[in-house]
Design a protein around this motif. Structure first.
Motif, PDB file in Angstrom:
ATOM      1  N   SER A 294      35.112  -4.861 -31.900  1.00 42.02           N
ATOM      2  CA  SER A 294      35.837  -3.883 -32.718  1.00 42.02           C
ATOM      3  C   SER A 294      34.866  -2.874 -33.328  1.00 42.02           C
ATOM      4  N   LYS A 295      33.626  -3.282 -33.546  1.00 39.02           N
ATOM      5  CA  LYS A 295      32.612  -2.362 -34.078  1.00 39.02           C
ATOM      6  C   LYS A 295      32.309  -1.251 -33.069  1.00 39.02           C
ATOM      7  N   GLN A 296      32.240  -1.610 -31.785  1.00 37.92           N
ATOM      8  CA  GLN A 296      32.003  -0.616 -30.740  1.00 37.92           C
ATOM      9  C   GLN A 296      33.185   0.337 -30.635  1.00 37.92           C
ATOM     10  N   ILE A 297      34.390  -0.197 -30.737  1.00 38.75           N
ATOM     11  CA  ILE A 297      35.587   0.631 -30.628  1.00 38.75           C
ATOM     12  C   ILE A 297      35.691   1.576 -31.820  1.00 38.75           C
ATOM     13  N   LEU A 298      35.381   1.086 -33.007  1.00 40.17           N
ATOM     14  CA  LEU A 298      35.392   1.943 -34.188  1.00 40.17           C
ATOM     15  C   LEU A 298      34.335   3.044 -34.072  1.00 40.17           C
ATOM     16  N   GLY A 299      33.174   2.698 -33.540  1.00 44.63           N
ATOM     17  CA  GLY A 299      32.125   3.690 -33.316  1.00 44.63           C
ATOM     18  C   GLY A 299      32.564   4.754 -32.328  1.00 44.63           C
ATOM     19  N   LEU A 300      33.251   4.323 -31.273  1.00 42.90           N
ATOM     20  CA  LEU A 300      33.769   5.272 -30.282  1.00 42.90           C
ATOM     21  C   LEU A 300      34.796   6.192 -30.922  1.00 42.90           C
ATOM     22  N   TYR A 301      35.662   5.636 -31.760  1.00 42.58           N
ATOM     23  CA  TYR A 301      36.676   6.426 -32.466  1.00 42.58           C
ATOM     24  C   TYR A 301      36.013   7.518 -33.314  1.00 42.58           C
ATOM     25  N   LYS A 302      34.986   7.142 -34.049  1.00 45.04           N
ATOM     26  CA  LYS A 302      34.280   8.108 -34.896  1.00 45.04           C
ATOM     27  C   LYS A 302      33.589   9.173 -34.061  1.00 45.04           C
ATOM     28  N   GLN A 303      33.003   8.771 -32.935  1.00 44.68           N
ATOM     29  CA  GLN A 303      32.342   9.738 -32.064  1.00 44.68           C
ATOM     30  C   GLN A 303      33.351  10.711 -31.456  1.00 44.68           C
ATOM     31  N   LEU A 304      34.509  10.199 -31.032  1.00 46.95           N
ATOM     32  CA  LEU A 304      35.541  11.058 -30.461  1.00 46.95           C
ATOM     33  C   LEU A 304      36.052  12.062 -31.485  1.00 46.95           C
ATOM     34  N   LEU A 305      36.295  11.617 -32.708  1.00 50.85           N
ATOM     35  CA  LEU A 305      36.748  12.546 -33.749  1.00 50.85           C
ATOM     36  C   LEU A 305      35.667  13.564 -34.084  1.00 50.85           C
ATOM     37  N   GLY A 306      34.421  13.128 -34.074  1.00 49.03           N
ATOM     38  CA  GLY A 306      33.315  14.042 -34.334  1.00 49.03           C
ATOM     39  C   GLY A 306      33.228  15.133 -33.288  1.00 49.03           C
TER      40      GLY A 306
ATOM     41  N   ALA B  97      42.830  18.095 -29.922  1.00 53.35           N
ATOM     42  CA  ALA B  97      41.913  17.013 -29.560  1.00 53.35           C
ATOM     43  C   ALA B  97      41.925  15.910 -30.617  1.00 53.35           C
ATOM     44  N   LYS B  98      41.910  16.292 -31.892  1.00 51.60           N
ATOM     45  CA  LYS B  98      41.946  15.285 -32.953  1.00 51.60           C
ATOM     46  C   LYS B  98      43.245  14.484 -32.902  1.00 51.60           C
ATOM     47  N   ARG B  99      44.364  15.169 -32.703  1.00 43.62           N
ATOM     48  CA  ARG B  99      45.656  14.502 -32.638  1.00 43.62           C
ATOM     49  C   ARG B  99      45.726  13.546 -31.441  1.00 43.62           C
ATOM     50  N   LYS B 100      45.182  13.943 -30.296  1.00 44.46           N
ATOM     51  CA  LYS B 100      45.189  13.083 -29.115  1.00 44.46           C
ATOM     52  C   LYS B 100      44.364  11.819 -29.348  1.00 44.46           C
ATOM     53  N   VAL B 101      43.220  11.955 -30.003  1.00 45.90           N
ATOM     54  CA  VAL B 101      42.367  10.801 -30.282  1.00 45.90           C
ATOM     55  C   VAL B 101      43.088   9.828 -31.207  1.00 45.90           C
TER      56      VAL B 101
ATOM     57  N   ASN C  55      36.398   2.027 -21.852  1.00 45.51           N
ATOM     58  CA  ASN C  55      35.767   2.818 -20.793  1.00 45.51           C
ATOM     59  C   ASN C  55      36.432   4.182 -20.639  1.00 45.51           C
ATOM     60  N   GLU C  56      37.745   4.223 -20.796  1.00 41.60           N
ATOM     61  CA  GLU C  56      38.457   5.500 -20.760  1.00 41.60           C
ATOM     62  C   GLU C  56      38.015   6.382 -21.932  1.00 41.60           C
ATOM     63  N   GLY C  57      37.806   5.758 -23.089  1.00 45.94           N
ATOM     64  CA  GLY C  57      37.331   6.498 -24.259  1.00 45.94           C
ATOM     65  C   GLY C  57      35.938   7.067 -24.047  1.00 45.94           C
ATOM     66  N   ILE C  58      35.066   6.319 -23.379  1.00 48.64           N
ATOM     67  CA  ILE C  58      33.717   6.816 -23.071  1.00 48.64           C
ATOM     68  C   ILE C  58      33.806   8.036 -22.159  1.00 48.64           C
ATOM     69  N   ASN C  59      34.693   7.973 -21.162  1.00 42.55           N
ATOM     70  CA  ASN C  59      34.884   9.126 -20.270  1.00 42.55           C
ATOM     71  C   ASN C  59      35.433  10.326 -21.040  1.00 42.55           C
ATOM     72  N   ASN C  60      36.363  10.073 -21.949  1.00 38.41           N
ATOM     73  CA  ASN C  60      36.922  11.158 -22.764  1.00 38.41           C
ATOM     74  C   ASN C  60      35.876  11.748 -23.704  1.00 38.41           C
ATOM     75  N   LEU C  61      34.969  10.918 -24.189  1.00 40.17           N
ATOM     76  CA  LEU C  61      33.896  11.404 -25.051  1.00 40.17           C
ATOM     77  C   LEU C  61      32.998  12.371 -24.285  1.00 40.17           C
ATOM     78  N   ALA C  62      32.672  12.032 -23.045  1.00 41.75           N
ATOM     79  CA  ALA C  62      31.854  12.924 -22.219  1.00 41.75           C
ATOM     80  C   ALA C  62      32.585  14.240 -21.958  1.00 41.75           C
ATOM     81  N   MET C  63      33.895  14.165 -21.703  1.00 41.44           N
ATOM     82  CA  MET C  63      34.681  15.361 -21.463  1.00 41.44           C
ATOM     83  C   MET C  63      34.748  16.224 -22.716  1.00 41.44           C
ATOM     84  N   LEU C  64      34.968  15.600 -23.880  1.00 43.43           N
ATOM     85  CA  LEU C  64      35.008  16.351 -25.140  1.00 43.43           C
ATOM     86  C   LEU C  64      33.666  17.014 -25.425  1.00 43.43           C
ATOM     87  N   HIS C  65      32.582  16.327 -25.101  1.00 45.66           N
ATOM     88  CA  HIS C  65      31.249  16.907 -25.305  1.00 45.66           C
ATOM     89  C   HIS C  65      31.092  18.164 -24.457  1.00 45.66           C
TER      90      HIS C  65
END
Length: 89
Positions: A5-17, A31-35, A56-66
Motif C-alpha cells: 500500500s505504501k508503493q501504491i500511495l507513492g504512485l498516487y502522489k506521483q501521478l497527482l504531482g 488529469a487530476k480527476r482521472k487519477v 503496473n498500469e499506473g506506472i505506464n500512466n505516470l510515464a505518459m503524464l510525464h
C-alpha cells in the motif's frame, strides 16, 4: 513481489504531482480527476494479481503524464476565467 500500500500511495502522489504540471487548466484538471477517479474505483481491490496489474498500469500512466506534461510546458496558454490568478505580494 507483492505490491504494498505504501508503493501504491507513492504512485498516487506521483501521478497527482505530474497531473499538476500541465500548463493548460483544462488538461490539468482532467488529469487530476482521472487519477482520483481511477484510484477511488479500485480502492477495494483485494486480489494480488489485480493490484499488481493496477499498479503496473499506473506506472505506464505516470510515464505518459510525464511526457505529456513536458510537452504542455513547451507551449504557452492564456489563463481561462475559472483559473485563479497568482497573487502578487
Amino acid at each position: 513481489m507483492s505490491t504494498t500500500s505504501k508503493q501504491i500511495l507513492g504512485l498516487y502522489k506521483q501521478l497527482l504531482g505530474k497531473a499538476n504540471k500541465f500548463d493548460n487548466y483544462n488538461f490539468r484538471e482532467f488529469a487530476k480527476r482521472k487519477v482520483v477517479d481511477s484510484f477511488k474505483a479500485n480502492k477495494n481491490l483485494k486480489d494480488e494479481e489485480a493490484v499488481k496489474n493496477f499498479y503496473n498500469e499506473g506506472i505506464n500512466n505516470l510515464a505518459m503524464l510525464h511526457r505529456q506534461s513536458t510537452i504542455s510546458q513547451m507551449y504557452t496558454f492564456e489563463k481561462v476565467v475559472v483559473e485563479p490568478l497568482k497573487k502578487k505580494i
